[in-house]
Design an enzyme around this catalytic site. Sequence first.
Site, PDB file in Angstrom:
ATOM      1  N   ASP A  36       0.828  -1.206   0.000  1.00  0.00           N
ATOM      2  CA  ASP A  36       0.000   0.000   0.000  1.00  0.00           C
ATOM      3  C   ASP A  36       0.862   1.256   0.000  1.00  0.00           C
ATOM      4  O   ASP A  36       1.681   1.453   0.895  1.00  0.00           O
ATOM      5  CB  ASP A  36      -0.904  -0.016   1.236  1.00  0.00           C
ATOM      6  CG  ASP A  36      -1.716   1.253   1.370  1.00  0.00           C
ATOM      7  OD1 ASP A  36      -2.601   1.486   0.527  1.00  0.00           O
ATOM      8  OD2 ASP A  36      -1.465   2.025   2.311  1.00  0.00           O
ATOM      9  N   TYR A  41       3.534   9.980   0.184  1.00  0.00           N
ATOM     10  CA  TYR A  41       4.421   9.403   1.191  1.00  0.00           C
ATOM     11  C   TYR A  41       5.880   9.758   0.884  1.00  0.00           C
ATOM     12  O   TYR A  41       6.395   9.441  -0.182  1.00  0.00           O
ATOM     13  CB  TYR A  41       4.262   7.888   1.268  1.00  0.00           C
ATOM     14  CG  TYR A  41       2.940   7.406   1.831  1.00  0.00           C
ATOM     15  CD1 TYR A  41       2.090   8.260   2.533  1.00  0.00           C
ATOM     16  CD2 TYR A  41       2.547   6.087   1.678  1.00  0.00           C
ATOM     17  CE1 TYR A  41       0.888   7.824   3.046  1.00  0.00           C
ATOM     18  CE2 TYR A  41       1.339   5.629   2.199  1.00  0.00           C
ATOM     19  CZ  TYR A  41       0.511   6.505   2.882  1.00  0.00           C
ATOM     20  OH  TYR A  41      -0.682   6.067   3.395  1.00  0.00           O
ATOM     21  N   ARG A 113      -8.540  11.116   0.449  1.00  0.00           N
ATOM     22  CA  ARG A 113      -9.451  11.768   1.393  1.00  0.00           C
ATOM     23  C   ARG A 113     -10.542  12.506   0.620  1.00  0.00           C
ATOM     24  O   ARG A 113     -10.321  12.915  -0.518  1.00  0.00           O
ATOM     25  CB  ARG A 113      -8.705  12.746   2.307  1.00  0.00           C
ATOM     26  CG  ARG A 113      -7.894  12.047   3.391  1.00  0.00           C
ATOM     27  CD  ARG A 113      -7.584  12.977   4.546  1.00  0.00           C
ATOM     28  NE  ARG A 113      -6.852  12.270   5.606  1.00  0.00           N
ATOM     29  CZ  ARG A 113      -7.428  11.716   6.672  1.00  0.00           C
ATOM     30  NH1 ARG A 113      -8.738  11.778   6.824  1.00  0.00           N
ATOM     31  NH2 ARG A 113      -6.695  11.112   7.588  1.00  0.00           N
ATOM     32  N   SER A 142     -10.581   6.100   0.590  1.00  0.00           N
ATOM     33  CA  SER A 142      -9.936   6.077   1.899  1.00  0.00           C
ATOM     34  C   SER A 142     -10.543   7.181   2.745  1.00  0.00           C
ATOM     35  O   SER A 142     -10.799   8.282   2.241  1.00  0.00           O
ATOM     36  CB  SER A 142      -8.422   6.282   1.731  1.00  0.00           C
ATOM     37  OG  SER A 142      -7.758   6.254   2.979  1.00  0.00           O
ATOM     38  N   GLN A 164     -10.350   2.471   3.034  1.00  0.00           N
ATOM     39  CA  GLN A 164      -9.289   2.389   4.040  1.00  0.00           C
ATOM     40  C   GLN A 164      -9.556   3.414   5.137  1.00  0.00           C
ATOM     41  O   GLN A 164      -9.662   4.614   4.865  1.00  0.00           O
ATOM     42  CB  GLN A 164      -7.913   2.635   3.385  1.00  0.00           C
ATOM     43  CG  GLN A 164      -6.756   2.292   4.288  1.00  0.00           C
ATOM     44  CD  GLN A 164      -5.406   2.382   3.580  1.00  0.00           C
ATOM     45  OE1 GLN A 164      -4.544   3.171   3.968  1.00  0.00           O
ATOM     46  NE2 GLN A 164      -5.222   1.582   2.541  1.00  0.00           N
ATOM     47  N   LEU A 212      -1.588  -1.530  13.830  1.00  0.00           N
ATOM     48  CA  LEU A 212      -0.747  -1.877  14.978  1.00  0.00           C
ATOM     49  C   LEU A 212      -0.725  -0.781  16.042  1.00  0.00           C
ATOM     50  O   LEU A 212       0.022  -0.879  17.024  1.00  0.00           O
ATOM     51  CB  LEU A 212       0.680  -2.195  14.515  1.00  0.00           C
ATOM     52  CG  LEU A 212       0.835  -3.455  13.655  1.00  0.00           C
ATOM     53  CD1 LEU A 212       2.288  -3.630  13.216  1.00  0.00           C
ATOM     54  CD2 LEU A 212       0.350  -4.697  14.404  1.00  0.00           C
ATOM     55  N   GLY A 260       1.578  -1.187   8.118  1.00  0.00           N
ATOM     56  CA  GLY A 260       2.223   0.116   8.200  1.00  0.00           C
ATOM     57  C   GLY A 260       3.722   0.098   8.453  1.00  0.00           C
ATOM     58  O   GLY A 260       4.465   0.818   7.795  1.00  0.00           O
ATOM     59  N   THR A 261       4.179  -0.695   9.381  1.00  0.00           N
ATOM     60  CA  THR A 261       5.579  -0.647   9.771  1.00  0.00           C
ATOM     61  C   THR A 261       6.508  -1.051   8.622  1.00  0.00           C
ATOM     62  O   THR A 261       6.150  -1.870   7.782  1.00  0.00           O
ATOM     63  CB  THR A 261       5.841  -1.567  10.976  1.00  0.00           C
ATOM     64  OG1 THR A 261       7.219  -1.476  11.357  1.00  0.00           O
ATOM     65  CG2 THR A 261       5.517  -3.023  10.652  1.00  0.00           C
ATOM     66  N   ARG A 266       9.397  -6.311  12.950  1.00  0.00           N
ATOM     67  CA  ARG A 266       7.984  -6.143  13.307  1.00  0.00           C
ATOM     68  C   ARG A 266       7.082  -6.711  12.207  1.00  0.00           C
ATOM     69  O   ARG A 266       5.990  -7.190  12.494  1.00  0.00           O
ATOM     70  CB  ARG A 266       7.670  -4.668  13.539  1.00  0.00           C
ATOM     71  CG  ARG A 266       6.457  -4.481  14.436  1.00  0.00           C
ATOM     72  CD  ARG A 266       6.471  -3.176  15.173  1.00  0.00           C
ATOM     73  NE  ARG A 266       5.409  -3.189  16.180  1.00  0.00           N
ATOM     74  CZ  ARG A 266       4.475  -2.262  16.277  1.00  0.00           C
ATOM     75  NH1 ARG A 266       4.446  -1.257  15.415  1.00  0.00           N
ATOM     76  NH2 ARG A 266       3.553  -2.325  17.214  1.00  0.00           N
TER      77      ARG A 266
END
Length: 298
Positions: A36, A41, A113, A142, A164, A212, A260-261, A266
């Site tokens: 994703d 980003y 958004r 999202s 999302q 998370l 996400g991480t 993790r």
Amino acid sequence: MGLGGTWDGVPYTAADIAHAEAAVEAALDIGITVFDHADIYRRGKAEAVFGELLDRAAGLRERIVVQTKCGIRQADGHHPGMYDLRGTHILRSVEESLTRLRTDVIDVLLLHRPDPLADPQDIAKALTSLHGQGLVRRFGVSNMSAAQIAHLQGHLDIPLVANQLEMSLGSRDWVEAGVLVNTPAAAGNGFPHGTVEYCHAREIQLQAWGALAQGRCTGDGDSPTARHVAALAARKETTPETILLWWLQHHPARIAPVIGTSRPDRIRACRDAVGREPGLTHEEWYDLWVTARGGPLP
């Protein structure tokens, strides 16, 4: 979002590419094949670093699903940060994402958004064009409510397949909204009531960003919730990260967590959430919820 170095205009480095490669390898090792992104980003550098990996690894593109988002414009010195779902912006954003990702097609494009000035007919025209050209296979949204999705879908022949939203044991408005009806506490819950049910009924995949909870509910936090999660993980012989993801996946809507991480350790800690059915009982699910909310249900 964690790939690509810094959030400023400084170019990414060989170390940033190596970090991205380690994260992607960890994901593939445990069976994760959906990645994703969003055009904003790291100001595009997250997509660009990922594109480097696709260019270097023969056959990788065919093994994975690439999802990205558009519709947020960051402040640039001339304009404030804003949302932009004009058709021209969507088309330009997709062209730029394809270039950065070094691919011919985006598997899923999400509108990042809601844009209050958006014209749903204009959006539909742009999405239909992208689909017709074979540049985007599927579309979603999202951070949108059921009403916003329905409004857009009413102008679009192509089905919207995903929504999302922030959903986790640490951010529970989405589940609280369903039980606070007819209670005074409902006034303090901002989640658009009925959105989970709307998406579930129409087979619109609910994707949970922040799944998370930024470490607040696992070993990175010392709280009653974190301790309860850790104890349950020990009894289940799994990891705290898995417990958090199982809590989402146990919901009948079959929520798809976005972990996400970008930390390889993790990522690998999520292995059991990828390879096994959610291992929580009805009672354990509620125990986690009540502990996290810090008080009994209404």
